[in-house]
Design an enzyme around this catalytic site. Structure first.
Site, PDB file in Angstrom:
ATOM      1  N   TRP A   1      -7.417  11.839  -0.037  1.00 18.27           N
ATOM      2  CA  TRP A   1      -6.871  11.994  -1.388  1.00 18.27           C
ATOM      3  C   TRP A   1      -5.364  11.697  -1.431  1.00 18.27           C
ATOM      4  CZ3 TRP A   1      -9.259  16.847  -4.275  1.00 18.27           C
ATOM      5  CH2 TRP A   1     -10.644  16.843  -4.135  1.00 18.27           C
TER       6      TRP A   1
ATOM      7  N   LEU B   1      -6.713  -9.364   7.000  1.00 17.01           N
ATOM      8  CA  LEU B   1      -7.687  -8.655   7.855  1.00 17.01           C
ATOM      9  C   LEU B   1      -9.080  -9.255   7.731  1.00 17.01           C
ATOM     10  CD1 LEU B   1      -6.619  -4.917   7.428  1.00 17.01           C
ATOM     11  CD2 LEU B   1      -6.210  -6.434   9.369  1.00 17.01           C
TER      12      LEU B   1
ATOM     13  N   THR C   1      -9.745  -0.222  -0.118  1.00 14.76           N
ATOM     14  CA  THR C   1      -9.794   1.182  -0.548  1.00 14.76           C
ATOM     15  C   THR C   1     -10.454   1.401  -1.915  1.00 14.76           C
ATOM     16  OG1 THR C   1      -7.548   0.945  -1.421  1.00 14.76           O
ATOM     17  CG2 THR C   1      -7.754   1.884   0.794  1.00 14.76           C
TER      18      THR C   1
ATOM     19  N   GLY D   1       0.818  -1.213   0.000  1.00 14.17           N
ATOM     20  CA  GLY D   1       0.000   0.000   0.000  1.00 14.17           C
ATOM     21  C   GLY D   1       0.850   1.261   0.000  1.00 14.17           C
ATOM     22  N   GLN D   2       0.205   2.388  -0.306  1.00 10.27           N
ATOM     23  CA  GLN D   2       0.921   3.664  -0.388  1.00 10.27           C
ATOM     24  C   GLN D   2       1.533   4.066   0.953  1.00 10.27           C
ATOM     25  OE1 GLN D   2      -0.795   6.842  -3.025  1.00 10.27           O
ATOM     26  NE2 GLN D   2      -2.705   5.863  -2.400  1.00 10.27           N
TER      27      GLN D   2
ATOM     28  N   ASP E   1     -11.563  11.129   5.004  1.00  9.46           N
ATOM     29  CA  ASP E   1     -12.555  12.194   4.809  1.00  9.46           C
ATOM     30  C   ASP E   1     -13.922  11.640   4.397  1.00  9.46           C
ATOM     31  OD1 ASP E   1     -10.999  11.414   2.498  1.00  9.46           O
ATOM     32  OD2 ASP E   1     -12.107  12.908   1.348  1.00  9.46           O
TER      33      ASP E   1
ATOM     34  N   TYR F   1     -17.707   2.305   1.428  1.00  5.87           N
ATOM     35  CA  TYR F   1     -16.334   2.496   1.913  1.00  5.87           C
ATOM     36  C   TYR F   1     -16.321   3.390   3.155  1.00  5.87           C
ATOM     37  CZ  TYR F   1     -11.650   4.557   2.221  1.00  5.87           C
ATOM     38  OH  TYR F   1     -10.445   5.037   2.681  1.00  5.87           O
TER      39      TYR F   1
ATOM     40  N   ALA G   1      -6.287  -1.338   4.311  1.00  9.76           N
ATOM     41  CA  ALA G   1      -7.742  -1.181   4.199  1.00  9.76           C
ATOM     42  C   ALA G   1      -8.204  -1.628   2.832  1.00  9.76           C
ATOM     43  CB  ALA G   1      -8.143   0.284   4.420  1.00  9.76           C
TER      44      ALA G   1
END
Ligand SMILES: NC(=O)C1=CN([C@@H]2O[C@H](COP(=O)(O)OP(=O)(O)OC[C@H]3O[C@@H](n4cnc5c(N)ncnc54)[C@H](OP(=O)(O)O)[C@@H]3O)[C@@H](O)[C@H]2O)C=CC1
Ligand SMILES: Cc1cn([C@H]2C[C@H](O)[C@@H](COP(=O)(O)OP(=O)(O)O[C@H]3O[C@@H](C)C(=O)[C@@H](O)[C@H]3O)O2)c(=O)[nH]c1=O
Ligand SMILES: [Mg+2]
Length: 295
Positions: A150, A37, A62, A10-11, A102, A125, A60
């Site tokens: 974002w 998970l 995403t 992941g990022q 967010d 989500y 997660a």
């Protein structure tokens, strides 16, 4: 200090693996196949084996649109799975820093969202991530939940890489201009996560815990973000690509998205001394990595 972080490619996990050593912190990714998970029974064992001082919960589900047709899986990973990670932290007696979004808000507020604003997710989500926040808080008081938005980076799937890919074959892209928010670098997030993790580890001060919003400096909408990406790509010798600003109604998607995703960063600034750079500066850093430095 040793940080176990959920996820592998992941990022945010990739950014933590890169940034940890610069802060003298060992970062250990814990993910599939050792820890899934969606299979809570795998979580406690895999995290205990990492012998962490702090756990970062960054994995997660995403895929915002796909989640609309896979609500059970999104909930299993983002809610039950996140709760299992926080329970494991509680059992190990270590703090957990959990990433949220967010998209827990409906975007109807006209200014930036504060931590105590009412939540009202518009899609699966966001609903699953909100349930995850609640599961983490229920599992252990020793948590910090960082709501970010974002995310972009040189790693994985994100809007910057999507725009660069589209610009290879198109001269114009249609992008929604009526959703406001703050594009946030995963590398900047990683630095903030490591600061918060270090401060939680230092002692059981209740004030340092709870929910924090973590916005970048500066604001954008998806169309202005795309314009900045193409301007940066152009400086680096890429094909010019124009942005045609459109409305959300012109771009139907399975999931509804908030019109206002702006987060207010005063609380994390006051309590943890964290203020992220302007997203335009972090975008330059990201494009330097993806395309080479601008001349
Ligand atoms: N992307 C964004 O724009 C935003 C993200 N966030 C939140 O920030 C956090 C980090 O996001 P980001 O880094 O972009 O995520 P990515 O989409 O880049 O990566 C998702 C990560 O989750 C892992 N993962 C997914 N499903 C499972 C599973 N069943 N078991 C174990 N690991 C799993 C993936 O594992 P693998 O490496 O094996 O593929 C991957 O490492 C998430 O909590 C996300 O909700 C918040 C706001 C914006
Ligand atoms: C590809 C594309 C997207 N769009 C729009 C759709 C959407 O409103 C916006 C961004 O598209 P994305 O699919 O990248 O957005 P999305 O996946 O919804 O991004 C979100 O991901 C989750 C994980 C989060 O937590 C959020 O903070 C946010 O980053 O741009 C266009 O208007 N034109 C296009 O060509
Ligand atoms: Mg997406």
């Amino acid at each position: 200090m040793r940080v176990a972080v959920t996820g592998r490619t992941g990022q945010v996990v990739s950014a933590l693996v890169e940034r940890g050593p610069l802060a003298g912190i060992d970062v250990l990714p814990v993910g599939r196949p050792d820890m899934d998970l969606a299979d809570p029974s795998s979580v406690a064992r895999a995290l205990a084996a990492a012998e962490p001082d702090v756990i970062v919960s960054a994995a997660a589900y995403t895929a915002v649109d796909k989640a609309e047709s896979e609500p059970e899986l999104a909930h299993a990973i983002n809610a039950t799975g996140a709760g299992a990670v926080a329970s494991a932290a509680a059992r190990l007696g270590v703090p957990v820093v959990h990433l949220s979004t967010d998209y827990v808000f409906d975007g109807s507020k006209s200014s930036a969202y504060r931590e105590d604003d009412p939540v009202h997710p518009l899609g699966v989500y966001g609903t699953s991530k909100l349930a995850g926040e609640r599961a983490v808080a229920a599992a252990t008081p020793d948590h910090a939940i960082l709501r970010v938005a974002w995310i972009f980076s040189p790693f994985g799937a994100n809007f910057v890489r999507t725009m660069l890919r589209l610009s290879e074959t198109r001269d114009v892209v249609r992008i929604v201009a009526d959703q406001q928010g703050g594009p946030t670098s995963a590398l900047d997030i990683a630095d903030a996560v490591l600061t918060v993790a270090t401060r939680l580890r230092a002692g059981p001060v209740p004030e340092l815990r709870g929910i924090f919003h973590l916005p970048p400096a500066g604001e954008a909408n998806w169309a202005s973000f795309a314009e900045a990406i193409f301007a940066g790509a152009g400086k680096r010798g890429r094909n010019p690509c124009a942005v045609e600003p459109i409305t959300t109604a012109d771009y139907p998607t399975p999931a509804r998205r908030p019109a206002n995703s702006r987060l207010a960063g005063e609380r994390i600034a006051a309590i943890h001394g964290i203020a992220l750079p302007d997203w335009r500066d972090s975008l330059e850093t990201c494009l330097d990595r993806l395309l080479g430095p601008a001349p």
